[in-house]
Design an enzyme around this catalytic site. Structure first.
Site, PDB file in Angstrom:
ATOM      1  N   ALA A 229       0.813  -1.218   0.000  1.00  0.00           N
ATOM      2  CA  ALA A 229       0.000   0.000   0.000  1.00  0.00           C
ATOM      3  C   ALA A 229       0.850   1.274   0.000  1.00  0.00           C
ATOM      4  O   ALA A 229       0.423   2.306  -0.525  1.00  0.00           O
ATOM      5  CB  ALA A 229      -0.928  -0.015   1.210  1.00  0.00           C
TER       6      ALA A 229
ATOM      7  N   PHE B 235      -2.637   1.096   5.156  1.00  0.00           N
ATOM      8  CA  PHE B 235      -3.414   0.573   6.278  1.00  0.00           C
ATOM      9  C   PHE B 235      -2.877   0.989   7.635  1.00  0.00           C
ATOM     10  O   PHE B 235      -3.599   1.429   8.500  1.00  0.00           O
ATOM     11  CB  PHE B 235      -3.428  -0.957   6.222  1.00  0.00           C
ATOM     12  CG  PHE B 235      -4.545  -1.515   5.396  1.00  0.00           C
ATOM     13  CD1 PHE B 235      -5.607  -0.743   4.998  1.00  0.00           C
ATOM     14  CD2 PHE B 235      -4.534  -2.853   5.028  1.00  0.00           C
ATOM     15  CE1 PHE B 235      -6.635  -1.253   4.242  1.00  0.00           C
ATOM     16  CE2 PHE B 235      -5.561  -3.392   4.274  1.00  0.00           C
ATOM     17  CZ  PHE B 235      -6.611  -2.587   3.884  1.00  0.00           C
TER      18      PHE B 235
ATOM     19  N   ILE C 266      -4.813  -3.073  -4.854  1.00  0.00           N
ATOM     20  CA  ILE C 266      -6.027  -3.415  -5.610  1.00  0.00           C
ATOM     21  C   ILE C 266      -6.451  -2.239  -6.480  1.00  0.00           C
ATOM     22  O   ILE C 266      -7.566  -2.179  -6.959  1.00  0.00           O
ATOM     23  CB  ILE C 266      -7.150  -3.804  -4.622  1.00  0.00           C
ATOM     24  CG1 ILE C 266      -7.375  -2.694  -3.582  1.00  0.00           C
ATOM     25  CG2 ILE C 266      -6.811  -5.116  -3.913  1.00  0.00           C
ATOM     26  CD1 ILE C 266      -8.576  -2.906  -2.689  1.00  0.00           C
ATOM     27  N   ASP C 267      -5.522  -1.273  -6.658  1.00  0.00           N
ATOM     28  CA  ASP C 267      -5.880   0.008  -7.277  1.00  0.00           C
ATOM     29  C   ASP C 267      -5.545   0.109  -8.762  1.00  0.00           C
ATOM     30  O   ASP C 267      -5.820   1.136  -9.388  1.00  0.00           O
ATOM     31  CB  ASP C 267      -5.217   1.163  -6.506  1.00  0.00           C
ATOM     32  CG  ASP C 267      -3.692   1.000  -6.399  1.00  0.00           C
ATOM     33  OD1 ASP C 267      -3.075   0.383  -7.295  1.00  0.00           O
ATOM     34  OD2 ASP C 267      -3.121   1.501  -5.413  1.00  0.00           O
TER      35      ASP C 267
ATOM     36  N   HIS D 232      -3.836  -9.773  -4.286  1.00  0.00           N
ATOM     37  CA  HIS D 232      -5.060  -9.525  -3.519  1.00  0.00           C
ATOM     38  C   HIS D 232      -6.220  -9.087  -4.410  1.00  0.00           C
ATOM     39  O   HIS D 232      -7.199  -8.518  -3.932  1.00  0.00           O
ATOM     40  CB  HIS D 232      -4.812  -8.480  -2.417  1.00  0.00           C
ATOM     41  CG  HIS D 232      -3.934  -8.999  -1.306  1.00  0.00           C
ATOM     42  ND1 HIS D 232      -3.288  -8.188  -0.404  1.00  0.00           N
ATOM     43  CD2 HIS D 232      -3.597 -10.268  -0.960  1.00  0.00           C
ATOM     44  CE1 HIS D 232      -2.594  -8.940   0.444  1.00  0.00           C
ATOM     45  NE2 HIS D 232      -2.760 -10.204   0.124  1.00  0.00           N
TER      46      HIS D 232
ATOM     47  N   SER E 102       5.674  -1.922   1.882  1.00  0.00           N
ATOM     48  CA  SER E 102       4.847  -2.922   2.566  1.00  0.00           C
ATOM     49  C   SER E 102       5.358  -3.112   3.986  1.00  0.00           C
ATOM     50  O   SER E 102       6.561  -3.228   4.212  1.00  0.00           O
ATOM     51  CB  SER E 102       4.890  -4.266   1.837  1.00  0.00           C
ATOM     52  OG  SER E 102       4.124  -5.208   2.561  1.00  0.00           O
TER      53      SER E 102
ATOM     54  N   ASN F 228      11.057   1.322   2.510  1.00  0.00           N
ATOM     55  CA  ASN F 228       9.850   1.507   3.316  1.00  0.00           C
ATOM     56  C   ASN F 228      10.119   2.567   4.381  1.00  0.00           C
ATOM     57  O   ASN F 228      11.201   2.576   4.961  1.00  0.00           O
ATOM     58  CB  ASN F 228       9.485   0.177   3.997  1.00  0.00           C
ATOM     59  CG  ASN F 228       8.018   0.095   4.340  1.00  0.00           C
ATOM     60  OD1 ASN F 228       7.178   0.146   3.459  1.00  0.00           O
ATOM     61  ND2 ASN F 228       7.697  -0.009   5.615  1.00  0.00           N
TER      62      ASN F 228
HETATM   63  P1  NAD Z   1       0.556  -1.504   5.131  1.00  0.00           P
HETATM   64  O1  NAD Z   1      -0.339  -0.321   5.326  1.00  0.00           O
HETATM   65  O2  NAD Z   1       0.510  -2.565   6.167  1.00  0.00           O
HETATM   66  O3  NAD Z   1       2.058  -0.996   5.011  1.00  0.00           O
HETATM   67  C1  NAD Z   1       2.421   0.071   4.183  1.00  0.00           C
HETATM   68  C2  NAD Z   1       3.858   0.445   4.503  1.00  0.00           C
HETATM   69  O4  NAD Z   1       4.283   1.416   3.567  1.00  0.00           O
HETATM   70  C3  NAD Z   1       4.028   1.043   5.895  1.00  0.00           C
HETATM   71  O5  NAD Z   1       5.043   0.321   6.578  1.00  0.00           O
HETATM   72  C4  NAD Z   1       4.467   2.500   5.631  1.00  0.00           C
HETATM   73  O6  NAD Z   1       5.464   2.935   6.555  1.00  0.00           O
HETATM   74  C5  NAD Z   1       5.023   2.422   4.241  1.00  0.00           C
HETATM   75  N1  NAD Z   1       4.863   3.619   3.423  1.00  0.00           N
HETATM   76  C6  NAD Z   1       3.730   4.363   3.230  1.00  0.00           C
HETATM   77  N2  NAD Z   1       3.948   5.307   2.304  1.00  0.00           N
HETATM   78  C7  NAD Z   1       5.246   5.208   1.933  1.00  0.00           C
HETATM   79  C8  NAD Z   1       6.079   5.902   1.011  1.00  0.00           C
HETATM   80  N3  NAD Z   1       5.610   6.915   0.281  1.00  0.00           N
HETATM   81  N4  NAD Z   1       7.379   5.533   0.885  1.00  0.00           N
HETATM   82  C9  NAD Z   1       7.879   4.500   1.630  1.00  0.00           C
HETATM   83  N5  NAD Z   1       7.141   3.780   2.499  1.00  0.00           N
HETATM   84  C10 NAD Z   1       5.836   4.130   2.639  1.00  0.00           C
HETATM   85  O7  NAD Z   1       0.262  -2.099   3.675  1.00  0.00           O
HETATM   86  P2  NAD Z   1       0.590  -3.532   3.042  1.00  0.00           P
HETATM   87  O8  NAD Z   1       1.832  -4.097   3.623  1.00  0.00           O
HETATM   88  O9  NAD Z   1       0.461  -3.390   1.584  1.00  0.00           O
HETATM   89  O10 NAD Z   1      -0.618  -4.442   3.544  1.00  0.00           O
HETATM   90  C11 NAD Z   1      -1.941  -3.941   3.534  1.00  0.00           C
HETATM   91  C12 NAD Z   1      -2.921  -4.644   2.582  1.00  0.00           C
HETATM   92  O11 NAD Z   1      -3.980  -3.734   2.327  1.00  0.00           O
HETATM   93  C13 NAD Z   1      -2.426  -4.931   1.241  1.00  0.00           C
HETATM   94  O12 NAD Z   1      -2.333  -6.294   1.174  1.00  0.00           O
HETATM   95  C14 NAD Z   1      -3.479  -4.456   0.226  1.00  0.00           C
HETATM   96  O13 NAD Z   1      -4.216  -5.528  -0.254  1.00  0.00           O
HETATM   97  C15 NAD Z   1      -4.398  -3.632   0.990  1.00  0.00           C
HETATM   98  N6  NAD Z   1      -4.388  -2.189   0.621  1.00  0.00           N
HETATM   99  C16 NAD Z   1      -4.316  -1.791  -0.686  1.00  0.00           C
HETATM  100  C17 NAD Z   1      -4.271  -0.425  -0.996  1.00  0.00           C
HETATM  101  C18 NAD Z   1      -4.172  -0.025  -2.456  1.00  0.00           C
HETATM  102  O14 NAD Z   1      -4.607  -0.754  -3.326  1.00  0.00           O
HETATM  103  N7  NAD Z   1      -3.576   1.154  -2.732  1.00  0.00           N
HETATM  104  C19 NAD Z   1      -4.331   0.532   0.015  1.00  0.00           C
HETATM  105  C20 NAD Z   1      -4.443   0.089   1.346  1.00  0.00           C
HETATM  106  C21 NAD Z   1      -4.461  -1.280   1.645  1.00  0.00           C
END
Ligand code: NAD
Length: 239
Positions: A21, A32, A98-99, A114, A183, A207
């Site tokens: 995300a 998230f 999922i975007d 996902h 992630s 990250n």
């Molecule tokens: P997560 O929210 O658990 O982790 C996101 C990580 O990205 C965090 O550790 C954060 O510190 C880091 N981060 C945020 N912006 C950043 C940037 N600009 N540069 C560097 N690091 C950055 O998300 P995840 O691990 O992907 O797991 C959440 C689940 O939620 C995913 O499996 C997904 O399916 C779903 N999700 C999808 C979307 C989308 O489609 N955009 C958005 C939210 C959640």
């Protein structure tokens, strides 16, 4: 640090990218688990299959609200990854997002582990009628026009199996470099993927915050924003 990344990419025979995300926060979609993340607004349970079945109205209200705020475009990070695929620098993107922003940026080899928010399917397996999620959100009629069962966006909710994980494991198992972008590596089974990088393979994690893999001997962890990091690495790759 960025020099080392560029060298790892140059010297790799098969670089695979895994995105989360955090890849899309620079496009305006919240992640998230950050301070401004979705879980500051709603409990995790709202995104589970059982919650969806019992409270489809609440579920659709949430995703309508969520997507109405995100009139979004791919960001510089998505664009650089698309360019790297065309240049043969990366072979595959495995995304938890999922975007559809990787595809909209022009990437072709994208595995959406996902699923996708673009389409939706009637949950009645003997019907399986397909819809566009955007059409459902316009009318908020989330019952199948054919069999009157619920329609579910084609995304993997909590308590649903991640069917594409075996395909993702096979892709990672052939990589000699895995680059993980944005992630928290807390959502399973995707969080296990780094363990499938073959012996001798390397991992780059970009990250903002630390992950459970940062201190592994084969990992180079960078705690900086993805966009500016990829821009720096891209410059070094094209000197
Ligand atoms: P997560 O929210 O658990 O982790 C996101 C990580 O990205 C965090 O550790 C954060 O510190 C880091 N981060 C945020 N912006 C950043 C940037 N600009 N540069 C560097 N690091 C950055 O998300 P995840 O691990 O992907 O797991 C959440 C689940 O939620 C995913 O499996 C997904 O399916 C779903 N999700 C999808 C979307 C989308 O489609 N955009 C958005 C939210 C959640």
């Amino acid at each position: 640090m960025f020099e080392e990344c560029a060298n790892l990419i140059k010297n790799s025979h098969n670089t695979v990218v895994l995105t989360g995300a955090g890849m899309s926060t620079e496009s305006g979609i919240p992640d998230f688990r950050s301070d401004k993340g979705i879980y500051k607004q709603i409990p995790e349970v709202v995104l589970s299959y059982s919650y969806f079945l019992n409270n489809p109205g609440d579920f659709y209200e949430f995703i309508k609200d969520y997507f109405s705020k995100s009139n979004v475009e791919p960001n510089i990070g998505h664009n650089i990854l698309s360019q790297w695929e065309k240049e043969g620098l990366i072979s595959y993107i495995i995304t938890q997002n999922i975007d559809s922003l990787h595809q909209r940026a022009g990437s072709n080899n994208v595995l959406e582990v996902h699923g996708t928010m673009e389409t939706a399917t009637c949950i009645n397996s003997s019907c399986g009628m397909k819809y566009k999620t955007s059409d459902i959100l316009k009318t908020m009629n989330y019952y199948c026009t054919d069999c009157r069962q619920l329609i579910k966006p084609d995304v993997v909710l909590y308590d649903e199996p991640v069917d594409k994980i075996n395909q993702a494991v096979k892709i990672v198992y052939r990589a000699d470099l895995l680059m993980i972008l944005g992630s928290s590596l807390m959502v399973y089974p995707v969080a296990q993927l780094p363990q499938f990088v073959p012996e001798g393979g390397r991992i780059i994690i970009i990250n903002n915050t630390s992950t459970q893999y940062d201190n592994n001997s084969n990992v180079l962890a960078i705690h900086k924003p993805i966009g500016e990091s990829l821009e720096e690495i891209n410059k070094l790759l094209h000197i």
